[in-house]
Design a protein around this motif. Structure first.
Motif, PDB file in Angstrom:
ATOM      1  N   LEU A 131       6.783  34.360  30.306  1.00  0.00           N
ATOM      2  CA  LEU A 131       7.873  34.819  31.150  1.00  0.00           C
ATOM      3  C   LEU A 131       7.683  36.297  31.485  1.00  0.00           C
ATOM      4  CD1 LEU A 131      10.868  33.061  29.353  1.00  0.00           C
ATOM      5  CD2 LEU A 131       9.255  32.137  31.051  1.00  0.00           C
ATOM      6  N   VAL A 132       7.902  36.645  32.742  1.00  0.00           N
ATOM      7  CA  VAL A 132       7.723  38.021  33.196  1.00  0.00           C
ATOM      8  C   VAL A 132       8.890  38.864  32.671  1.00  0.00           C
ATOM      9  CG1 VAL A 132       7.585  39.524  35.217  1.00  0.00           C
ATOM     10  CG2 VAL A 132       6.466  37.272  35.242  1.00  0.00           C
ATOM     11  N   PRO A 133       8.625  39.877  31.860  1.00  0.00           N
ATOM     12  CA  PRO A 133       9.717  40.649  31.238  1.00  0.00           C
ATOM     13  C   PRO A 133      10.716  41.216  32.244  1.00  0.00           C
ATOM     14  CG  PRO A 133       7.628  41.201  30.205  1.00  0.00           C
ATOM     15  CD  PRO A 133       7.295  40.335  31.388  1.00  0.00           C
ATOM     16  N   GLU A 134      10.220  41.671  33.391  1.00  0.00           N
ATOM     17  CA  GLU A 134      11.106  42.281  34.384  1.00  0.00           C
ATOM     18  C   GLU A 134      12.047  41.275  35.050  1.00  0.00           C
ATOM     19  OE1 GLU A 134       7.544  44.690  33.698  1.00  0.00           O
ATOM     20  OE2 GLU A 134       7.824  42.591  34.292  1.00  0.00           O
ATOM     21  N   GLU A 135      11.774  39.974  34.863  1.00  0.00           N
ATOM     22  CA  GLU A 135      12.586  38.947  35.513  1.00  0.00           C
ATOM     23  C   GLU A 135      13.442  38.149  34.529  1.00  0.00           C
ATOM     24  OE1 GLU A 135      12.842  38.959  38.635  1.00  0.00           O
ATOM     25  OE2 GLU A 135      11.168  40.339  39.017  1.00  0.00           O
ATOM     26  N   MET A 136      13.550  38.624  33.307  1.00  0.00           N
ATOM     27  CA  MET A 136      14.279  37.859  32.300  1.00  0.00           C
ATOM     28  C   MET A 136      15.766  37.701  32.617  1.00  0.00           C
ATOM     29  SD  MET A 136      12.218  36.582  30.194  1.00  0.00           S
ATOM     30  CE  MET A 136      13.442  35.942  29.058  1.00  0.00           C
ATOM     31  N   GLU A 137      16.299  38.535  33.506  1.00  0.00           N
ATOM     32  CA  GLU A 137      17.702  38.400  33.899  1.00  0.00           C
ATOM     33  C   GLU A 137      17.907  37.395  35.034  1.00  0.00           C
ATOM     34  OE1 GLU A 137      20.227  39.804  32.225  1.00  0.00           O
ATOM     35  OE2 GLU A 137      18.612  40.437  30.863  1.00  0.00           O
ATOM     36  N   HIS A 138      16.808  36.861  35.552  1.00  0.00           N
ATOM     37  CA  HIS A 138      16.962  35.886  36.633  1.00  0.00           C
ATOM     38  C   HIS A 138      17.642  34.626  36.099  1.00  0.00           C
ATOM     39  CE1 HIS A 138      16.081  33.152  39.932  1.00  0.00           C
ATOM     40  NE2 HIS A 138      15.768  34.209  40.661  1.00  0.00           N
ATOM     41  N   PRO A 139      18.578  34.030  36.832  1.00  0.00           N
ATOM     42  CA  PRO A 139      19.295  32.850  36.339  1.00  0.00           C
ATOM     43  C   PRO A 139      18.400  31.685  35.926  1.00  0.00           C
ATOM     44  CG  PRO A 139      20.395  33.729  38.272  1.00  0.00           C
ATOM     45  CD  PRO A 139      19.120  34.505  38.125  1.00  0.00           C
ATOM     46  N   VAL A 140      17.256  31.513  36.601  1.00  0.00           N
ATOM     47  CA  VAL A 140      16.366  30.396  36.259  1.00  0.00           C
ATOM     48  C   VAL A 140      15.786  30.550  34.849  1.00  0.00           C
ATOM     49  CG1 VAL A 140      14.190  29.250  36.882  1.00  0.00           C
ATOM     50  CG2 VAL A 140      15.838  29.848  38.660  1.00  0.00           C
ATOM     51  N   LEU A 141      15.696  31.779  34.353  1.00  0.00           N
ATOM     52  CA  LEU A 141      15.118  32.019  33.026  1.00  0.00           C
ATOM     53  C   LEU A 141      16.184  32.127  31.927  1.00  0.00           C
ATOM     54  CD1 LEU A 141      12.236  34.540  33.777  1.00  0.00           C
ATOM     55  CD2 LEU A 141      12.173  32.035  33.707  1.00  0.00           C
ATOM     56  N   ARG A 142      17.422  31.906  32.260  1.00  0.00           N
ATOM     57  CA  ARG A 142      18.506  32.052  31.288  1.00  0.00           C
ATOM     58  C   ARG A 142      18.349  31.012  30.167  1.00  0.00           C
ATOM     59  NH1 ARG A 142      23.557  32.623  34.728  1.00  0.00           N
ATOM     60  NH2 ARG A 142      22.470  34.527  35.381  1.00  0.00           N
ATOM     61  N   GLY A 143      18.159  31.495  28.946  1.00  0.00           N
ATOM     62  CA  GLY A 143      18.002  30.611  27.789  1.00  0.00           C
ATOM     63  C   GLY A 143      16.623  30.016  27.626  1.00  0.00           C
ATOM     64  N   VAL A 144      15.671  30.390  28.495  1.00  0.00           N
ATOM     65  CA  VAL A 144      14.320  29.821  28.472  1.00  0.00           C
ATOM     66  C   VAL A 144      13.434  30.626  27.532  1.00  0.00           C
ATOM     67  CG1 VAL A 144      12.258  29.351  29.863  1.00  0.00           C
ATOM     68  CG2 VAL A 144      14.545  28.917  30.807  1.00  0.00           C
ATOM     69  N   HIS A 145      12.661  29.937  26.703  1.00  0.00           N
ATOM     70  CA  HIS A 145      11.694  30.607  25.829  1.00  0.00           C
ATOM     71  C   HIS A 145      10.672  29.589  25.352  1.00  0.00           C
ATOM     72  CE1 HIS A 145      13.702  28.780  22.308  1.00  0.00           C
ATOM     73  NE2 HIS A 145      14.836  29.097  22.915  1.00  0.00           N
ATOM     74  N   ASP A 146       9.564  30.088  24.841  1.00  0.00           N
ATOM     75  CA  ASP A 146       8.505  29.259  24.242  1.00  0.00           C
ATOM     76  C   ASP A 146       8.060  28.141  25.179  1.00  0.00           C
ATOM     77  OD1 ASP A 146       8.704  30.787  21.889  1.00  0.00           O
ATOM     78  OD2 ASP A 146      10.291  29.506  21.103  1.00  0.00           O
ATOM     79  N   VAL A 147       7.661  28.509  26.372  1.00  0.00           N
ATOM     80  CA  VAL A 147       7.264  27.506  27.364  1.00  0.00           C
ATOM     81  C   VAL A 147       5.772  27.210  27.222  1.00  0.00           C
ATOM     82  CG1 VAL A 147       7.288  26.854  29.780  1.00  0.00           C
ATOM     83  CG2 VAL A 147       9.051  28.394  28.897  1.00  0.00           C
TER      84      VAL A 147
END
Length: 339
Positions: free
Chosen positions: A185-201
């Motif tokens: 995940l791109v650190p600068e985009e972690m606030e994007h709604p699509v990445l909300r709660g997303v990890h360990d992909v």
């Protein structure tokens, strides 16, 4: 409670000729109530006929969306036949709030292609998965040639993939079944709604090389791994490239709409919680429900999900869309073994 159950379990295969092979999961109460998502499943290798109904069930049962799943089917038998250039039921796009595309090299009859063209002309949101970058392979001279991934014309160079999703077919980047992929995940985009709660992909499909159009916002970089486990080391000669991004496109009628694209989505990729959550979030985001995305959105499978290992000619034979009705029918049914 009984009334709610009656509405949520309204799942039908429509009987009119155009919709004879449509699978409809009618959601009831939920954030997505009133929204209609149409899924197009028709690739030859990555088992979109398993990925998409499983995703549709989650969105319908857990979140209230109406989800129509269309499959490429053998016109004679009515059985699911991945990639066979026959995708009945695309008229469902006339009422769609989102189109999810997982096709490969399709050259559809006019009556099936026209609703897709009309949907894009009016400017509906789009999600593209894996082979959707090369969803269409249409001969020059056809009225739909400009949607082909090889189209050379300046008005729509490289077709639907490049001009709508942001990238066309650019080739494999590593080896399937030998190299899996970590989506960083791109650190600068972690606030994007699509990445909300997303990890360990982590996904089991090998990489595609991508260079998305300028203006795309990359959410995740795909790092090929030297192995088929999440803890495999990065492939020594493979630097990460974009594996998931968002953008907008402007329709012929001047409307600007959202697009989410990922070059992953094989049947076994969906087993990863982080990847599955990203897809669910993307469906919320593209349908204008980004304010309802929380890290706790329910992404649990509905009914048995038993994905096949993706490979060419590796699909489950003899299955009709009607066999996937109900919340508990397996995706997909296993072939019957003769006694």
């Amino acid at each position: 409670m009984q009334r709610w159950l009656l509405s949520i379990v309204l799942i039908t295969c429509l009987a009119s000729p155009g919709f004879a092979q449509s699978l409809v999961y009618s959601g009831g109460e939920g954030t997505g109530a009133g929204k209609h998502i149409v899924f197009l499943a028709g690739d030859h290798e990555y088992r979109s006929e398993e990925t998409l109904p499983a995703l549709a069930r989650i969105l319908a049962r857990r979140h209230g969306f109406k989800c129509t799943v269309l499959f490429t089917v053998n016109p004679a038998s009515g059985e699911i036949e991945p990639g066979c250039n026959n995708l009945p039921g695309t008229e469902a796009l006339n009422s769609a709030d989102l189109m999810v595309v997982f096709l490969r090299f399709q050259n559809l009859p006019k009556e099936q292609m026209q609703p897709i063209v009309d949907y894009l002309a009016r400017g509906g949101p789009v999600i593209g998965m894996r082979t959707a970058t090369h969803a269409f392979k249409i001969p020059m001279g056809s009225e739909f040639a400009k949607f082909s991934y090889e189209y050379p014309g300046p008005e729509m160079t490289n077709g639907f993939g490049r001009q709508i999703l942001g990238e066309s077919w650019a080739g494999h980047y590593g080896k399937n079944h030998e190299m899996s992929t970590r989506l960083e995940l791109v650190p600068e985009e972690m606030e994007h709604p699509v990445l909300r709660g997303v990890h360990d992909v982590w996904v089991q499909a090998g990489g595609y090389w991508t260079e998305p159009l300028p203006g795309c916002t990359v959410l995740a970089l795909a790092q090929p791994l030297q192995g088929m486990t999440p803890d495999s080391p990065p492939a020594a000669d493979k630097q990460p490239c974009p594996g998931a991004w968002v953008r907008t496109y402007k329709s012929e009628r001047g409307r600007t709409e959202k697009v989410f694209t990922t070059t992953y989505g094989a049947s076994e990729d969906l087993l990863n919680d982080g990847f599955r959550r990203m897809l669910v979030n993307a469906c919320f985001w593209t349908t204008g429900l980004e304010g309802k995305i929380t890290p706790e959105l329910d992404i649990a499978f509905v009914g048995p999900y038993q994905p096949s290992t993706f490979k060419f000619d590796g699909y489950v034979r003899g299955v009709k869309p009607t066999e996937l009705t109900g919340w508990e029918s397996p995706i997909l049914p296993r072939p019957k073994v003769a006694e």
